[in-house]
Design an enzyme around this catalytic site. Sequence first.
Site, PDB file in Angstrom:
ATOM      1  N   TYR A 137      39.617  35.750  29.372  1.00  0.00           N
ATOM      2  CA  TYR A 137      38.536  35.564  30.121  1.00  0.00           C
ATOM      3  C   TYR A 137      37.379  35.132  29.315  1.00  0.00           C
ATOM      4  CZ  TYR A 137      41.201  38.837  33.235  1.00  0.00           C
ATOM      5  OH  TYR A 137      42.072  39.685  34.034  1.00  0.00           O
ATOM      6  N   ASP A 161      42.232  34.553  23.699  1.00  0.00           N
ATOM      7  CA  ASP A 161      41.500  35.280  24.600  1.00  0.00           C
ATOM      8  C   ASP A 161      41.680  34.731  25.919  1.00  0.00           C
ATOM      9  OD1 ASP A 161      39.621  37.179  25.562  1.00  0.00           O
ATOM     10  OD2 ASP A 161      38.384  35.515  25.671  1.00  0.00           O
ATOM     11  N   SER A 186      44.100  40.104  25.721  1.00  0.00           N
ATOM     12  CA  SER A 186      43.371  40.273  26.476  1.00  0.00           C
ATOM     13  C   SER A 186      42.982  41.759  26.698  1.00  0.00           C
ATOM     14  CB  SER A 186      43.504  39.527  27.745  1.00  0.00           C
ATOM     15  OG  SER A 186      42.570  39.905  28.681  1.00  0.00           O
ATOM     16  N   ASN A 187      41.933  42.187  27.194  1.00  0.00           N
ATOM     17  CA  ASN A 187      41.328  43.296  27.715  1.00  0.00           C
ATOM     18  C   ASN A 187      41.881  43.466  28.984  1.00  0.00           C
ATOM     19  OD1 ASN A 187      39.529  44.101  25.822  1.00  0.00           O
ATOM     20  ND2 ASN A 187      37.720  43.392  26.789  1.00  0.00           N
ATOM     21  N   ARG A 229      29.665  40.031  34.636  1.00  0.00           N
ATOM     22  CA  ARG A 229      30.163  39.950  33.319  1.00  0.00           C
ATOM     23  C   ARG A 229      29.602  40.500  32.212  1.00  0.00           C
ATOM     24  NH1 ARG A 229      34.810  39.035  30.224  1.00  0.00           N
ATOM     25  NH2 ARG A 229      34.360  37.657  28.614  1.00  0.00           N
TER      26      ARG A 229
HETATM   27  C1  LAC Z   1      39.491  39.276  27.329  1.00  0.00           C
HETATM   28  C2  LAC Z   1      37.842  39.303  27.503  1.00  0.00           C
HETATM   29  C3  LAC Z   1      37.310  39.615  26.108  1.00  0.00           C
HETATM   30  O1  LAC Z   1      40.196  38.501  28.154  1.00  0.00           O
HETATM   31  O2  LAC Z   1      37.307  38.383  27.799  1.00  0.00           O
HETATM   32  O3  LAC Z   1      39.878  40.183  26.591  1.00  0.00           O
END
Ligand code: LAC
Length: 213
Positions: free
Chosen positions: A15, A13, A121-122, A44
């Site tokens: 973030y 992941d 990641s998102n 956040r």
């Molecule tokens: C990401 C978030 C969930 O990086 O932190 O996907």
Amino acid sequence: MVRPRSLRALVFDAYGTLFDVHSLVDLCEQIWPGKGAALSQLWRAKQLEYTWQRSLMQRYEDFARITEAGLRYACAALGLQLDEERCRALMGAYLKLSTFPEVRGALAALKASKLKLAILSNGSAAMLRPLVVNAGLRSLMGIVISVDQKKIYKPAPAVYRLATQRLRVPKTAIGFVSSNCWDACGGEVLRLSHLLGSPSAFAPSGSTAAAHP
Ligand code: LAC
């Protein structure tokens, strides 16, 4: 570095796991003294909430827009005036987040042990690319996968399948690393090996990630 024989790839992941979203506290603090930590926390929390809402409503919006919407909400809720210049500065800083101190050394050691390393990641590609480059991780982290391809956010199962498709590695040979507990639980849906989760209020009941933070 010793690693389980069955493991061929590690997917991280971004973030909160590799990059510290709260490294923006100092900049927030410079703009609004005394409010930096509160702003960063609310920003956040709202950012994540919006991703889940958008996924449920099936009305996807790019993570940059979601992030900016979270910032606007947090500022309004805390009574902080956000003009366009401040908004640009904070959104720009989101592309230069600090990594946690142990990240570089750990990734270098893992890469040396011949594991494939990737980010899932998102974040949109337009956010993740500069983030990785600015942190000096380009040579360590060759594969960056964004949920943007699927137009839905974590923890939707389709998102985690992107990792197996892109890496061309069986799911049982992929370790998924996230400090966001709900994200680690999402990875479990596909039986990606769950390696790390933080004690988080967001762990769904009955998940092994909740039981073994
Ligand atoms: C990401 C978030 C969930 O990086 O932190 O996907």
